[in-house]
Structures are given as structure tokens and as C-alpha cells.
Design a protein around this motif. Structure first.
Motif, short mmCIF file in Angstrom:
data_model
loop_
_atom_site.label_atom_id
_atom_site.label_comp_id
_atom_site.label_asym_id
_atom_site.label_seq_id
_atom_site.Cartn_x
_atom_site.Cartn_y
_atom_site.Cartn_z
N GLY A 221 0.80 -1.22 0.00
CA GLY A 221 0.00 0.00 0.00
C GLY A 221 0.83 1.27 0.00
O GLY A 221 0.30 2.34 -0.22
N LEU B 197 8.56 5.40 -0.10
CA LEU B 197 8.44 4.82 1.24
C LEU B 197 8.97 3.38 1.38
O LEU B 197 9.64 3.09 2.38
CB LEU B 197 7.00 4.93 1.75
CG LEU B 197 6.54 6.37 2.03
CD1 LEU B 197 5.07 6.39 2.42
CD2 LEU B 197 7.38 7.00 3.13
N LYS C 207 -3.43 6.56 -2.71
CA LYS C 207 -2.40 5.85 -3.46
C LYS C 207 -1.17 5.53 -2.61
O LYS C 207 -0.14 5.12 -3.14
CB LYS C 207 -1.96 6.69 -4.67
CG LYS C 207 -3.05 6.97 -5.66
CD LYS C 207 -3.29 5.78 -6.60
CE LYS C 207 -4.35 6.14 -7.63
NZ LYS C 207 -4.63 5.04 -8.53
N GLY C 208 -1.28 5.79 -1.31
CA GLY C 208 -0.15 5.45 -0.44
C GLY C 208 1.05 6.37 -0.59
O GLY C 208 2.17 5.99 -0.27
N VAL C 209 0.81 7.59 -1.12
CA VAL C 209 1.90 8.56 -1.21
C VAL C 209 2.04 9.22 0.16
O VAL C 209 1.04 9.58 0.78
CB VAL C 209 1.60 9.63 -2.29
CG1 VAL C 209 2.64 10.73 -2.30
CG2 VAL C 209 1.51 8.98 -3.67
N ALA C 210 3.26 9.34 0.62
CA ALA C 210 3.50 9.90 1.95
C ALA C 210 3.05 11.35 2.02
O ALA C 210 3.02 12.05 1.01
CB ALA C 210 4.98 9.82 2.27
N GLU D 174 5.48 13.84 6.67
CA GLU D 174 6.18 12.58 6.91
C GLU D 174 7.52 12.54 6.15
O GLU D 174 8.55 12.18 6.72
CB GLU D 174 5.30 11.40 6.48
CG GLU D 174 5.91 10.05 6.82
CD GLU D 174 5.03 8.87 6.38
OE1 GLU D 174 3.97 9.10 5.77
OE2 GLU D 174 5.44 7.73 6.67
N LEU D 175 7.48 12.96 4.88
CA LEU D 175 8.71 12.93 4.08
C LEU D 175 9.75 13.89 4.64
O LEU D 175 10.94 13.59 4.68
CB LEU D 175 8.40 13.33 2.64
CG LEU D 175 7.84 12.24 1.74
CD1 LEU D 175 7.48 12.82 0.38
CD2 LEU D 175 8.84 11.10 1.57
#
Lengths: 76, 159
Positions: free
Chosen positions: A12, A17, B98-101, B105-106
Motif C-alpha cells: 500500500g 516509502l 495511493k499510499g503517497v507519503a 512525513e517525508l
């Protein structure tokens, strides 16, 4: 799939990441230990190959199974 | 293996353009690069404690929009009040799905990885920005400080 010592489920998660989590997990492991990574990001296949080449950690196995990508990385 | 170096100049302060510097810097760190980002002009928004970045469809014909709106929606109407916040919240939802940070967080991952974050002192003065509004660990310096590192870098990017 061969034996492994630790497992990281990056399902996911999207770029970058899975790589960042893998790096962090490997940092806490001893040399020679094997990390099993599960990812759903199709870009992670090329990324883990490149990660291994650039960091010196060995990519022992890379395969796809039912839409999941699995990797075995041995810490240098 | 000799440690490689990556130098980035971040000049843009929108939600979309905030991603490349942090994605590249955090990834480079994971690959063993020593990394530095110099934030100047609108790029300084990326260092604020409270990130309130937006994305605008206005003047951006390449931006994909829901329901193919980028193909038929009149450009002038993208200037309507509220369009920016609607597009921003849609973009954030899309990224999360879409699970993009998140940027927060980045950015945190960059700091954990010891990416050096440098704020352009001249821009801070120019826009009367409050240094207290920036996150901890930011260094304030000028162009000469950037070149000290960029001059030895293997990769240098202007974003």
C-alpha cells in the motif's frame, strides 16, 4: 522463498516509502542477516535492484506473486 | 565506497512541487548520499511548522483533473473562488489513497536521515518571515554557503 530473519510489509505504500522503510529496517540488522520485503508498488522492482547495487546489500531474490512483490535482501 | 553528495535548490511553494525535493533527498540519503537542500523564495514555505500548501489548476494545463475536466473545463473558470481549495483537497485525498507519503512525513524522514535544510536568509528578510515559524534544525545562510557544498556535489538540482 529462502529463509529470512526479519520481515517488512510495505504493502500500500508508494515511492519512496518502501525503500526508506527497508533502509531503516536494515540499519537495525546485523551484517549477513536477511530481510524479506513485501510491496505492492510496481516501481519497487526496479527500485530495489537499484537500491541493492548502490548500497552494496545483496538482492537475493525478487518475485511477484498475486499482485505482491517480494524481495529478499541480505545486509552487507 | 566514497560518500556521494546531492545538492538541491527548492524554489517552489505549492503542494505538488513540494514533493520532488523531499522525495529525492530522502531517497538519496537511503542510498548513502550526503544531502543538502537550499530553500529560497517560495521554497521557504516547505520549512514552515504549519504546512498549508495548495495546488492550483490555474495556468497549469498539464494538471490531470477529475472527470477529464482538464480537457473541457474552461481555463477562465479555474480562477473561480474556491477552485484552489477544492483541487487541493482532491489532490490530498488522491495521494493518501495511493499510499503517497504526506509532506510532513517525508520532511521528517529527511530530518531523521540528517538531510541538511538551509533557509535563504535573504528571502527570510525580504518577505519579513518569522524564523520561529520554521521547523527546528533549519540553518539560515546565503548563496555562498550553498556553493560551499554544491561545488563538491556529484548531483546538483534546481527544483
Amino acid at each position: 522463498m529462502a529463509d529470512f530473519d526479519e520481515e517488512l510489509d510495505a504493502s500500500g505504500l508508494n515511492c519512496p516509502l518502501p525503500i526508506l522503510r527497508a533502509k531503516k529496517t536494515l540499519a537495525g540488522m546485523e551484517s549477513g542477516k536477511v530481510l524479506h520485503i513485501i510491496a505492492t508498488d510496481p516501481g519497487s522492482v526496479k527500485d530495489f535492484e537499484a537500491f541493492a547495487r548502490q548500497t552494496g546489500n545483496e538482492l537475493m531474490e525478487s518475485k511477484e506473486e498475486g499482485g505482491k512483490f517480494q524481495f529478499l535482501i541480505k545486509k552487507a | 565506497m566514497d560518500e556521494k553528495k546531492l545538492a538541491i535548490i527548492a524554489t517552489k511553494g505549492t503542494l505538488d512541487w513540494a514533493y520532488p525535493p523531499f522525495i529525492l533527498a530522502s531517497t538519496a540519503s537511503a542510498l548513502g548520499y550526503e544531502t543538502e537542500i537550499f530553500f529560497t523564495f517560495y521554497g521557504l514555505q516547505l520549512l514552515k511548522k504549519d504546512l498549508d500548501l495548495k495546488v492550483s489548476p490555474l495556468g497549469n494545463p498539464g494538471m490531470p483533473m477529475p472527470m477529464g475536466m482538464d480537457k473541457w473545463f474552461p481555463t477562465l473558470l479555474t480562477a473561480l473562488p474556491g477552485m484552489e481549495s477544492v483541487m487541493t483537497s482532491m489532490m490530498k485525498k488522491k495521494m493518501a489513497s495511493k499510499g503517497v507519503a504526506s509532506l510532513e512525513e517525508l520532511r521528517e524522514l529527511c530530518q531523521e536521515a540528517e538531510v541538511r535544510l538551509i533557509a535563504c536568509q535573504m528571502t527570510v528578510d525580504l518577505f519579513d518571515m518569522d524564523p520561529a515559524a520554521f521547523i527546528e534544525g533549519v540553518e539560515f545562510a546565503g548563496a555562498a554557503r550553498f556553493f560551499e557544498f554544491a561545488g563538491q556535489s556529484d548531483i546538483c538540482l534546481y527544483i
